[in-house]
Design an enzyme around this catalytic site. Structure first.
Site: not given
Ligand SMILES: CCN(CC)CCN(C[C@]12C[C@](c3ccc(C(F)(F)F)cc3)(C1)C2)C(=O)Cn1c(SCc2ccc(F)cc2)nc(=O)c2c1C=CC2
Length: 402
Positions: A246, A324, A269
């Site tokens: 990402s 993702h 991704d």
């Molecule tokens: C509302 C928050 N809002 C913030 C900007 C959007 C939050 N979001 C979607 C999520 C991460 C999600 C997630 C994690 C972890 C649990 C758990 F419960 F399992 F801990 C649940 C649910 C919430 C799926 C993303 O940011 C997606 N994303 C990611 S996710 C990378 C990641 C982060 C934390 C982790 F533990 C594992 C992986 N990396 C990127 O580089 C980019 C994006 C979007 C654009 C660029």
């Protein structure tokens, strides 16, 4: 509970012939130094312990901030859901390989940190790679830490300080948490500044590995049991790749552009927003885009397409039924219901998805690092030739023309 609910949750171990060791490295006390988790081929160990998947509770606090959840409540939920998981690797096990190892630098996504991609990193190490999963200090990680000297008043008396300068007793952990976009703040300037810092941190990690490989004694401010001198002459520094998920995928592109020692890149991704358009023509190395089915959109894919080249291999595949979060470790750690509800799982079995991703990656790395292994058995995956793969993308690009 029916058998479908009691699948043995846990991060899958590597499939390769090597046992996997794992240790942490922090070059100095500052936020400007490099900090990474190292995965490497090791001696078989019966007794060695496996490191905790989430090293300490501050990471869960950071994750709560990132998820805009209440810290106290979510720390209990995360501890209950994920608190007991171990990484499929032996902590501080002695390095062992009968050949020089190719090197991968791995860059985590927004809101993640260095330990969350251990299924991918441990698989690569089991196949003979040395992998440094960096922890970025650009405030894109959920949490990270460095050290500060204790105030004069609290320092233990001088006689206890080892000859090697400040010791852990005189140092206190300083935590840096995820910095959310402020209300009304435009995304690009922050993300572009961060992606440049992230690339520099990947290059610094590579420089540190190069020093370690040369055998000069390097300082590790983390007091681990790992003997870094065993890594002397262990790395094949002509065979180095950069990989990331990402935001880490954008970091791959930026790092390839800045450092020709990275011979190729694998972007999982990838999120292309942080990148300047002007760097695309300046990237000269092969790139492999491995995408999920649900995350991508026309504008993001069309920016990847700007890297298409007639002379430099640029490949793209999409894994059917993935989301993702099919790339980080969370996808293995919850039952189907919670996993699908929280978008941590797609339709496809998580282990099948990560095997396709890892095998396609290994075939691409063999091709562009000139490895003499049997990873070419998975060459068809690079072209999306598998019932669970789509060559290129499932996204309809015509929308982006409008
Ligand atoms: C509302 C928050 N809002 C913030 C900007 C959007 C939050 N979001 C979607 C999520 C991460 C999600 C997630 C994690 C972890 C649990 C758990 F419960 F399992 F801990 C649940 C649910 C919430 C799926 C993303 O940011 C997606 N994303 C990611 S996710 C990378 C990641 C982060 C934390 C982790 F533990 C594992 C992986 N990396 C990127 O580089 C980019 C994006 C979007 C654009 C660029």
């Amino acid at each position: 509970m029916g058998s479908s609910c009691s699948n043995n949750l846990g991060i899958p171990p590597g499939n390769g012939p090597n046992a996997v060791g794992c240790t942490d490295f922090m070059m100095d006390h500052t936020a400007e130094g490099t900090f990474f988790r190292l995965y490497y081929p090791c001696q078989e160990m019966e007794s060695a312990e496996k490191p905790d998947w989430v090293p300490c509770k501050e990471y869960f606090n950071g994750l709560a901030d990132f998820m805009k959840m209440n810290r106290a409540l979510s720390e209990r939920i995360f501890n209950y859901l994920f608190g007991s998981f171990k990484i499929p690797a032996y902590l501080d096990a002695p390095f062992k390989s009968n050949e020089k190892c190719p090197v991968i630098i791995f860059s985590h996504g927004l809101g993640a940190f260095r330990t969350l991609y251990s299924a991918i990193c441990a698989e690569m190490a089991s196949q003979g790679f040395i992998v440094a999963s960096v922890e970025h200090r650009d405030q894109s990680a959920s949490a990270t830490y460095y050290f500060c000297d204790k105030p004069e008043s609290e320092r233990s008396n001088a006689s206890l300080t080892k000859s090697s300068g400040a010791t852990q007793q005189n140092l206190v952990k300083e935590w840096m948490y995820y910095r959310a976009l402020r209300h009304g703040e435009s995304e690009f300037p922050l993300r572009n500044k961060q992606v440049k810092q992230r690339a520099d941190e990947c290059i610094l990690a590579l420089d540190k590995l190069t020093e370690i490989n040369s055998g000069i004694s390097v300082q590790n401010v983390l007091e681990t049991q790992f003997d870094w001198s065993t890594l002397k002459n262990s790395m094949d520094l002509c065979r180095i790749a950069v990989m990331g998920h990402s935001f880490g995928g954008a970091t791959v592109i930026e790092a390839l552009c800045k450092e020709v020692k990275f011979k190729c890149g694998v972007a999982l991704d990838s999120w292309m927003t942080p990148l300047d358009d002007e760097i695309f023509p300046r990237v000269k190395q092969p790139i492999f885009f491995i995408n999920s089915e649900k995350f991508q959109w026309a504008g993001n894919i069309s920016r990847m397409k700007k890297l298409d080249s007639a002379v430099i291999q640029r490949k793209m595949i999409t894994i059917r039924g993935t989301v993702h979060q099919s790339f980080p470790d969370f996808t293995f750690l919850t039952g189907n219901w919670i996993g699908k509800l929280m978008k941590l799982k797609g339709e496809i079995d998580p282990e099948l998805a990560i095997d396709l991703c890892n095998n396609a990656t290994l075939a691409f790395l063999q091709r562009h690092l000139g490895l003499e292994k049997n990873f070419n058995q998975w060459d068809p995956l690079i072209d999306g030739e598998d019932e669970n793969l789509i060559p290129g993308t499932n996204v309809n690009l015509l929308q982006s023309a409008i």
